[in-house]
Design an enzyme around this catalytic site. Structure first.
Site, short mmCIF file in Angstrom:
data_model
loop_
_atom_site.label_atom_id
_atom_site.label_comp_id
_atom_site.label_asym_id
_atom_site.label_seq_id
_atom_site.Cartn_x
_atom_site.Cartn_y
_atom_site.Cartn_z
N ASN A 168 0.80 -1.23 0.00
CA ASN A 168 0.00 0.00 0.00
C ASN A 168 0.83 1.28 0.00
O ASN A 168 0.43 2.28 -0.56
CB ASN A 168 -0.98 0.00 1.18
CG ASN A 168 -0.28 -0.05 2.52
OD1 ASN A 168 0.78 -0.66 2.67
ND2 ASN A 168 -0.87 0.58 3.52
N LYS A 191 12.51 -7.15 1.06
CA LYS A 191 11.62 -7.93 0.21
C LYS A 191 10.33 -7.12 0.01
O LYS A 191 9.47 -7.08 0.87
CB LYS A 191 11.33 -9.28 0.87
CG LYS A 191 10.57 -10.26 -0.04
CD LYS A 191 9.09 -10.12 0.10
CE LYS A 191 8.33 -11.04 -0.83
NZ LYS A 191 6.92 -10.61 -1.02
N GLU A 194 4.96 -8.55 -3.64
CA GLU A 194 4.98 -9.01 -5.02
C GLU A 194 4.09 -8.18 -5.93
O GLU A 194 4.25 -8.20 -7.15
CB GLU A 194 4.57 -10.48 -5.09
CG GLU A 194 3.16 -10.75 -4.60
CD GLU A 194 2.98 -12.16 -4.08
OE1 GLU A 194 2.27 -12.92 -4.75
OE2 GLU A 194 3.55 -12.49 -3.02
N GLY A 244 2.33 -5.64 7.69
CA GLY A 244 1.38 -6.45 6.95
C GLY A 244 0.25 -6.92 7.84
O GLY A 244 -0.06 -6.32 8.87
N THR A 248 0.02 -12.98 8.82
CA THR A 248 1.39 -13.09 8.32
C THR A 248 2.38 -12.64 9.38
O THR A 248 3.46 -13.23 9.53
CB THR A 248 1.57 -12.28 7.04
OG1 THR A 248 0.57 -12.65 6.09
CG2 THR A 248 2.94 -12.52 6.43
N GLY A 249 2.01 -11.62 10.14
CA GLY A 249 2.88 -11.17 11.23
C GLY A 249 3.10 -12.25 12.28
O GLY A 249 4.20 -12.40 12.82
N CYS A 300 -2.88 1.32 6.71
CA CYS A 300 -2.95 0.66 8.01
C CYS A 300 -3.59 1.56 9.06
O CYS A 300 -4.34 1.11 9.92
CB CYS A 300 -1.56 0.25 8.47
SG CYS A 300 -0.70 -0.87 7.36
N GLU A 400 -10.63 -5.32 9.84
CA GLU A 400 -9.98 -4.38 8.94
C GLU A 400 -10.38 -4.69 7.50
O GLU A 400 -10.04 -5.74 6.96
CB GLU A 400 -8.46 -4.44 9.10
CG GLU A 400 -7.73 -3.41 8.26
CD GLU A 400 -6.23 -3.45 8.49
OE1 GLU A 400 -5.60 -2.37 8.49
OE2 GLU A 400 -5.67 -4.55 8.64
#
Length: 497
Positions: A168, A191, A194, A244, A248-249, A300, A400
């Protein structure tokens, strides 16, 4: 037209930006991935691929981490702080010199309006400028141990740092992690998401042109599974900065635990904007709209919950709807009021939230549907949406959505507003609009969030620490607190008598 607008017009004609990198950036240069495979990057405003980039693997991660380790031990950690200052200052200037190209790449890749992308690039330059000034000011302390002892502490760089960057705010998040890490004397393996790989690669190239030694900043592109997971679980990475989702965190935190790797996690939010009946209504109106519709709500810290006192609710929401309906949607490079969302899958996710709310009887005051660019009939767009009088238990209040969807909650008074604001699993930021500064500050102290804005949403800048509480994560970025994230304190005590 400005340089950025001219370049944007060319890209709209050709469908791509010429000269984008298609390899990783490792050890000071672009290089092909180990298995020579690539991925497509999509223009959200058209819903079409516009370029390809390297699809990395664990082998590429290993190469980048090895390069970063070598540069850390042999060059960067022992470079005089004033020399690091000069490199980061030059980088700041080069970012501004390349602002048009960086902003167009950011807008094309992420979908955000060009003016917003230009602001992000300026912010990235400011980030490097700010931390350039901090390199030679990392001072330790002395300890009063008496006349026979000398006690003091020093700040040392943690080592090789991994940075997992979201889609974002690609260049902003890259800069706010890389600049303090480099200032502290750490090396970097980044990183990017993608969906948005290009500005991180371009930024790494700029840093090298500014004089950053080879291997100090490396960028490996690809998927989370093929690149992100090997990077966050790598035994030779000393610190991870991740931005993120919560899920995933949690996976990153689990991987870091196995190697006892330090982490800073910024995991999103469901931030309230508390509007009290004594507010300046025009300022509050502008703040509420900017808080949710900037970057199509894909922030966020977006103000995705309006918590408003009952006495002004009806008039305020009526005016909010009136101003929301004519907002112009369109391709980011045409500078619309609201751009596309970043991907087809994310558009589907946003639509799912709103469709379920509608089926459950929610009051959709405006918007609520998937749409396209009115000029082309293409792209991934969602109408700016307001869901009025949402209950605290509603999914659209608690989860969210990460899109241009504002939920409105009605509060009886300031105490009730506080209760609603804190009734959330997240605690990233909050906004407060009130003409009573004492009341606003009392609320600011009691709202459980990492950062509070009073009478201007998104107030502040790189100088102000940023990070969350509860499921919004932990650790702080920006400010001097952000610099300390990349330092380890060493205490030394010596008998001298």
């Amino acid at each position: 037209m400005s340089t950025a607008e001219t370049l944007a017009a060319e890209v709209l004609k050709t469908g791509t930006l010429e000269g984008l990198p298609d390899g990783h950036f490792i050890d000071g240069q672009f290089s092909r991935p180990s298995h020579n495979q690539s991925m497509e990057s999509f223009d959200p405003g058209r819903g079409e691929a516009f370029a390809s980039f390297a699809a990395g693997t664990k082998a590429d991660v290993d190469q980048a981490v090895e390069s970063a380790r070598r540069a850390f031990e042999n060059v960067w950690r022992d470079m005089a702080p004033v020399e690091r200052t000069r490199i980061l200052q030059r980088a700041s200037g080069l970012i501004l010199e390349n602002m048009a190209r960086l902003a167009v790449a950011e807008s094309l890749d992420s979908g955000k309006p060009l003016n917003e992308a230009l602001g992000d690039v300026r912010g990235a330059a400011r980030c490097f400028e700010y931390y350039a000034g901090a390199c030679d000011k990392l001072q330790g302390d002395s300890f009063p141990l008496g006349p026979d002892y000398l006690g003091y502490s020093i700040h040392e760089p943690v080592g090789v740092t991994a940075h997992i960057i979201p889609w974002n705010y690609p260049i902003s998040t890259t800069a706010r992690g890389l600049a303090p890490a480099l200032a502290a004397g750490c090396t970097v393996v980044a990183k990017p998401a993608e969906q948005t790989p290009f500005t991180a690669l371009l930024l790494a190239e700029i840093l090298t042109k500014a004089g950053l030694p080879d291997g100090v900043c490396n960028v490996v592109t690809g998927t989370g599974a093929e690149v992100g997971a090997p990077l966050t679980s790598h035994p030779d990475v000393d610190h991870i900065t991740f931005t993120g989702s919560v899920a995933t965190g949690q996976a990153v935190m689990s991987a870091a635990a196995r190697e006892v790797t330090r982490v800073v996690l910024e995991l999103g939010g469901k931030s309230p904007v508390v509007v009290l009946d004594d507010c300046d209504r025009e300022k509050a109106m502008e703040g509420v709209m900017g808080a949710i519709f900037e970057n199509a709500g894909q922030i966020c810290s977006a103000g995705s919950r309006l918590v408003i006192e009952r006495g002004i609710h009806d008039d305020f929401v009526e005016e909010l709807v009136r101003r929301t309906r004519p907002l112009r949607l369109g391709h980011g490079l045409r500078n619309p009021d609201v751009g596309p969302v970043n991907s087809a899958s994310h558009l589907e996710k946003i639509a799912g939230f709103v469709d379920r709310a509608r089926s459950a009887g929610a009051e959709i005051a405006t918007g609520g549907s998937v749409t396209t660019d009115p000029d082309t009939g293409k792209g991934w767009f969602f109408e700016p949406t307001i869901i009025d009088r949402a209950a605290p238990s509603d999914e659209v209040v608690r989860e969210e959505i990460f899109g241009p969807v504002l939920t409105v909650q009605v509060a009886d008074d300031a105490d009730h507003a506080l209760e609603l604001a804190n009734d959330c699993q997240y605690g990233l930021v909050a906004g407060i609009y009130s003409s009573d500064f004492s009341k606003a500050n009392r609320l600011a102290r009691r709202i459980d969030a990492g950062q509070i804005f009073i009478n201007e949403y998104f107030a502040g800048g790189v100088e102000v620490p940023f990070g969350g509480n509860k499921k919004s994560g932990f650790g702080r970025e920006k400010g001097i607190e952000g610099l300390k994230s990349y330092c380890k304190t060493k205490s030394i005590a010596a008998r001298i008598g």
